[in-house]
Design an enzyme around this catalytic site. Structure first.
Site: not given
Ligand SMILES: Nc1nc2c(CCNCC3CCCCC3)c3[nH]c(NCCc4ccccc4)nc3cc2c(=O)[nH]1
Ligand SMILES: [Zn+2]
Length: 390
Positions: A92, A272, A310, A312, A315, A354
């Site tokens: 990213d 992701d 599963c 994995c 499991c 898992h």
């Molecule tokens: N450029 C850019 N990146 C975004 C990201 C980061 C995507 N993961 C990168 C990855 C790179 C390596 C390190 C980790 C991140 C996002 N992540 C989320 N939600 C996650 C919300 C979330 C969901 C579950 C748990 C925590 C947070 N919305 C996002 C919107 C954008 C965006 O507009 N522009």
């Molecule tokens: Zn498993």
């Protein structure tokens, strides 16, 4: 370099089966990409990632720039040799990570000024700096520097005017990212990122401008940023299928298992999310029949594995034969409950394996269903199973 081949499309939805050919190898889509934050998927060995079928992982531009620093990664010729991962890597741009820092930043047309969370240094990230960093990391897929438009700020919803302003800056930063990426002669693939907040006409303007810039792939940003689920689903239903059918579509930061299957039906190819590994570390496990909280006392003496279907390592053990198929080589819920209660390292290691395997296996099931022309049935069965309860 990037080549995207469309292999099958589902007649009843926007779902499609594809193949992405990148500098470090071929990736079958739809795909979930495990997130490595500090150059590693927390607690999981690269060999385990390969064993469970991971085809591409995410590297973290921002964090690796902070630590160990670009000079160290550069001395290895990039991220692959440094973290011993020889398959494709997506990075990213770092914009989202800086945005997540909260207060310690100032966004200007030129770029973002912020303080290093590591040592307090004054730092600056611009489209040009982000491209230079990602070129040094030599990731197969590079993301433009964008501004992730917030859903709300101090409890007030982002207005259409604010979302437009933010989207238009990201659009200007897309052009600057592309110019710098080409000036550096980066041989990998640069993706544009669609913004526009929760406003469908702004999403349309953003995607149209990016398509005119002719990127090899497109991401949808600005979702999974605290908006209600129905808002995310509305944008997911609006934007992905309006992007060029011949190019890969990446929905950033999404999501739960249900979001992945729904996202595929909306035409998304790549996902992701930190959820599988983050939930694993706090004891929430995904299974075919619903989520399971391993710290709950009801698992204290349960001989079953997390998920009897599963295969994995947690499991089904090294043989990989599921409990339902007679396998008894895995770990029990009782043992995993015990490890979690004792705070033993092996606990999060096994639960991460898992959960990642669950996500990767779910995407394999989606690809198989698309190959067989049975995606609608798969989608329905998946939802029915998950509603059953563990
Ligand atoms: N450029 C850019 N990146 C975004 C990201 C980061 C995507 N993961 C990168 C990855 C790179 C390596 C390190 C980790 C991140 C996002 N992540 C989320 N939600 C996650 C919300 C979330 C969901 C579950 C748990 C925590 C947070 N919305 C996002 C919107 C954008 C965006 O507009 N522009
Ligand atoms: Zn498993």
């Amino acid at each position: 370099m990037l080549q995207f081949d469309l292999l099958a499309t589902d007649p009843a939805s926007h779902a499609r089966r594809g193949r992405l050919t990148l500098n470090h190898g071929v990736v079958q889509t739809p795909i979930f990409m495990p997130v490595g934050t500090y150059g590693t998927v927390k607690g999981v060995m690269p060999q385990s990632l390969r064993d469970m079928g991971a085809q591409i992982i995410l590297g973290n531009t921002f964090h690796l720039w902070m630590r160990p620093g670009l000079d160290v990664v550069q001395s290895f010729g990039g991220l692959h040799a440094f973290e011993q991962w020889d398959k494709p890597i997506l990075t990213d741009s770092g914009g989202f990570q800086v945005w997540s820092l909260g207060a310690m930043r100032k966004i200007t047309e030129e770029g973002v000024y912020f303080q290093s969370p590591v040592n307090g240094d004054k730092l600056f990230m611009s489209p040009e700096v982000s491209m230079q960093i990602q070129t040094t990391l030599n990731s197969d897929i590079v993301m433009q520097l964008d501004e992730c438009t917030p859903y709300e700020t101090q409890g007030r919803l982002t207005t259409e005017a604010e979302a437009r302003k933010s989207m238009e800056m990201s659009r200007r930063w897309a052009l600057r990212s592309k110019a710098e990426f080409e000036r550096l002669g980066n041989p990998n693939a640069l993706f544009g990122i669609v913004q526009g907040g929760m406003f469908e006409h702004l999403r349309q303007e953003s995607l149209q401008a990016l398509v005119e810039m002719d990127f090899p792939g497109y991401a949808i940003g600005g979702v999974s940023v605290g908006e209600p689920k129905d808002e995310m689903l509305r944008i997911m239903a609006h934007t992905p299928h309006r992007l060029p059918a011949t190019k890969p579509r990446y929905l950033m930061g999404v999501g739960t298992p249900e979001d992945l299957v729904d996202g595929v039906a909306c035409g998304v190819d790549m996902f992701d999310c930190v959820m599988p590994t983050r939930n694993a570390r706090n004891g929430t496990l995904f299974t075919r029949y619903g989520d399971l909280k391993i710290r709950n006392a009801r698992h204290r003496a349960d001989h079953q594995p997390l998920d009897a279907t599963c295969t994995c390592h947690a499991c089904a053990g090294p043989q990989g034969i599921a409990w339902n198929d007679g396998g008894r080589g895995g770990f029990s819920r009782a043992y995993l409950h015990h490890l979690e209660r004792c705070g033993e390292m092996l606990g999060p290691m096994l639960t991460s394996i898992h959960n990642l395997h669950y996500y990767l296996n779910l995407m394999q099931g989606i690809r198989d269903a698309l190959d067989a022309g049975t995606f609608s049935q798969f989608h329905a069965q998946f939802k029915a199973d998950r509603a059953r309860g563990v």
